[in-house]
Design a protein around this motif. Structure first.
Motif, PDB file in Angstrom:
ATOM      1  N   THR A  42       0.827  -1.214   0.000  1.00 17.43           N
ATOM      2  CA  THR A  42       0.000   0.000   0.000  1.00 17.43           C
ATOM      3  C   THR A  42       0.857   1.257   0.000  1.00 17.43           C
ATOM      4  OG1 THR A  42      -0.196   0.065   2.425  1.00 17.43           O
ATOM      5  CG2 THR A  42      -1.857  -1.204   1.210  1.00 17.43           C
ATOM      6  N   GLY A  43       2.074   1.160   0.522  1.00 14.61           N
ATOM      7  CA  GLY A  43       2.964   2.321   0.505  1.00 14.61           C
ATOM      8  C   GLY A  43       3.266   2.773  -0.911  1.00 14.61           C
ATOM      9  N   PHE A  46       0.576   5.108  -2.124  1.00 20.09           N
ATOM     10  CA  PHE A  46       0.725   6.488  -1.638  1.00 20.09           C
ATOM     11  C   PHE A  46       1.864   7.199  -2.368  1.00 20.09           C
ATOM     12  CE2 PHE A  46      -1.684   4.726   1.926  1.00 20.09           C
ATOM     13  CZ  PHE A  46      -2.601   5.749   2.141  1.00 20.09           C
ATOM     14  N   ARG A  47       2.916   6.467  -2.663  1.00 22.89           N
ATOM     15  CA  ARG A  47       4.034   7.055  -3.403  1.00 22.89           C
ATOM     16  C   ARG A  47       3.608   7.420  -4.827  1.00 22.89           C
ATOM     17  NH1 ARG A  47       9.289   6.499  -1.771  1.00 22.89           N
ATOM     18  NH2 ARG A  47       9.563   5.794   0.376  1.00 22.89           N
ATOM     19  N   THR A  50       1.681  10.530  -4.675  1.00 23.23           N
ATOM     20  CA  THR A  50       2.607  11.640  -4.450  1.00 23.23           C
ATOM     21  C   THR A  50       3.312  12.033  -5.740  1.00 23.23           C
ATOM     22  OG1 THR A  50       2.967  10.925  -2.171  1.00 23.23           O
ATOM     23  CG2 THR A  50       4.622  12.388  -3.127  1.00 23.23           C
ATOM     24  N   VAL A 106       6.093  12.249   0.463  1.00 25.90           N
ATOM     25  CA  VAL A 106       5.009  11.284   0.634  1.00 25.90           C
ATOM     26  C   VAL A 106       4.260  11.458   1.951  1.00 25.90           C
ATOM     27  CG1 VAL A 106       6.506   9.479   1.584  1.00 25.90           C
ATOM     28  CG2 VAL A 106       4.383   8.840   0.408  1.00 25.90           C
ATOM     29  N   SER A 107       4.946  11.878   3.010  1.00 22.51           N
ATOM     30  CA  SER A 107       4.262  12.011   4.299  1.00 22.51           C
ATOM     31  C   SER A 107       3.146  13.049   4.281  1.00 22.51           C
ATOM     32  CB  SER A 107       5.274  12.315   5.414  1.00 22.51           C
ATOM     33  OG  SER A 107       6.002  11.159   5.742  1.00 22.51           O
ATOM     34  N   SER A 110       0.267  11.697   2.236  1.00 18.97           N
ATOM     35  CA  SER A 110      -0.399  10.574   2.903  1.00 18.97           C
ATOM     36  C   SER A 110      -1.287  11.016   4.049  1.00 18.97           C
ATOM     37  CB  SER A 110       0.652   9.587   3.432  1.00 18.97           C
ATOM     38  OG  SER A 110       1.426   9.060   2.384  1.00 18.97           O
ATOM     39  N   ARG A 116      -6.294   9.367   1.670  1.00 20.53           N
ATOM     40  CA  ARG A 116      -6.425   8.097   2.379  1.00 20.53           C
ATOM     41  C   ARG A 116      -7.761   7.432   2.046  1.00 20.53           C
ATOM     42  NH1 ARG A 116      -2.017   7.543   5.219  1.00 20.53           N
ATOM     43  NH2 ARG A 116      -2.730   5.459   5.797  1.00 20.53           N
ATOM     44  N   ASP A 191       3.852   9.860  10.765  1.00 21.54           N
ATOM     45  CA  ASP A 191       2.864   8.803  10.556  1.00 21.54           C
ATOM     46  C   ASP A 191       2.094   8.479  11.831  1.00 21.54           C
ATOM     47  OD1 ASP A 191       3.613   8.639   7.924  1.00 21.54           O
ATOM     48  OD2 ASP A 191       4.886   6.874   8.179  1.00 21.54           O
TER      49      ASP A 191
END
Length: 241
Positions: A42-43, A46-47, A50, A106-107, A110, A116, A191
Motif C-alpha cells: 500500500t505504501g 501512496f508514493r 505523491t 510522501v508524508s 499521505s 487516504r 505517521d
C-alpha cells in the motif's frame, strides 16, 4: 466488503503494519511467495499518488490542493509477490516513486484524508479480488487497524532504529546511516501523529521485532504464524477449505 461470514473458507488475509525500514516489504513479499498468496504494497500506492501530485505541479504541502486532485490519478497495483508492479495512469512508475523527491513528499500527501479515503477504496478492491483465490498479504501502516480490521492475522513489525537505518542505507547504495535514521524517525513521528489513520499496532496484532533475525528467519516466523492462524479457524470452516 467481505465479512467473515461470506469470505471463501480457503482464503486468508494477512495484515502487516509497522515502521519504515523494519523489513515489512521484504518479509511480506517473501511470506506471500512461500504461502502462495497475493501481495499488496500500500505504501507504493501512496508514493504513486505523491508522484502524480509532483508531476502535475500540485503543492504537496497544500492539503486543500492535494485533496482537490486526489480523485484524478489512476493507480493500479500488480499483486504477484515475485514481481509486484505499480502503474500510474497506465505507465510503470516503480522507479520514479522511490526517488528522493517522493521520499521527501510522501508524508504530507499521505496525511490528507481525501487521499487516504481514495486509496482505502482501491486497497479494499484489491483485497476483495484476492479473496477469490488463496488470499493476500497486505503491508502498510494502517492495514490491521483501518483497511482490513477483520484480517485473519495482524502483524506489527518493528526493528531497532539503528538496525532500520543500516538496512535502508544499504538499500540506497551506501547512504549515511545517521541521516537515514533521522529521516526514518521523522517519518515515524509524522505517521504516528497524523489525525487520519495513524501508524498504530492494531488490536490483536502480533509484535514482531526483526532486529536480531535474518530475512529468511523472519519469513519463517511469519509462515508459522499464518499456519497457526489457519489451524485456529473453526472446524467447520477448515473442513470446507
Amino acid at each position: 466488503m467481505s465479512t467473515p461470514e461470506n469470505t471463501p473458507a480457503h482464503s486468508i488475509v494477512i495484515a502487516v503494519d509497522g515502521t519504515s525500514g523494519s523489513g515489512k516489504s521484504s518479509t511480506s513479499r517473501g511470506a506471500a511467495a512461500r504461502l502462495g498468496l497475493r501481495y499488496l504494497d500500500t505504501g507504493a500506492m501512496f508514493r504513486a499518488m505523491t508522484w502524480w501530485m509532483l508531476s502535475h505541479d500540485v503543492d504537496v504541502h497544500d492539503a486543500a490542493a492535494v485533496a482537490a486532485h486526489a480523485s484524478r490519478p489512476r493507480i493500479e497495483s500488480g499483486t504477484d509477490p515475485l514481481g509486484p508492479t505499480i502503474a500510474l495512469d497506465g505507465a510503470d512508475v516503480a522507479v520514479e516513486i522511490r526517488s528522493d523527491v517522493v521520499n521527501a513528499s510522501v508524508s504530507p500527501v499521505s496525511a490528507v484524508p481525501e487521499v487516504r479515503a481514495r486509496l482505502l477504496e482501491l486497497q479494499r478492491e484489491v483485497i476483495e479480488r484476492a479473496l477469490d483465490g488463496a488470499g493476500i498479504v497486505v503491508e502498510g501502516r494502517d492495514i490491521g487497524s483501518v483497511v482490513w480490521p477483520q484480517a485473519d492475522l495482524k502483524l506489527y513489525v518493528t526493528a531497532d532504529p539503528a538496525a532500520r537505518a543500516a538496512r535502508r542505507a544499504q538499500e540506497e547504495g551506501g547512504s549515511d546511516a545517521a541521516s537515514v535514521q533521522a529521516s526514518l524517525e521523522a517519518r515515524d513521528k509524522i505517521d504516528s501523529g497524523r489525525a487520519t489513520a495513524p501508524l498504530v499496532a492494531a488490536d490483536g496484532a502480533v509484535h514482531l521485532d526483526t532486529t536480531p533475525y535474518t530475512l529468511d528467519e523472519v519469513i519463517a516466523q511469519v509462515v508459522t504464524l499464518v499456519e497457526q492462524a489457519r489451524a485456529a479457524r473453526p472446524v467447520t470452516e477448515r473442513a470446507t477449505s
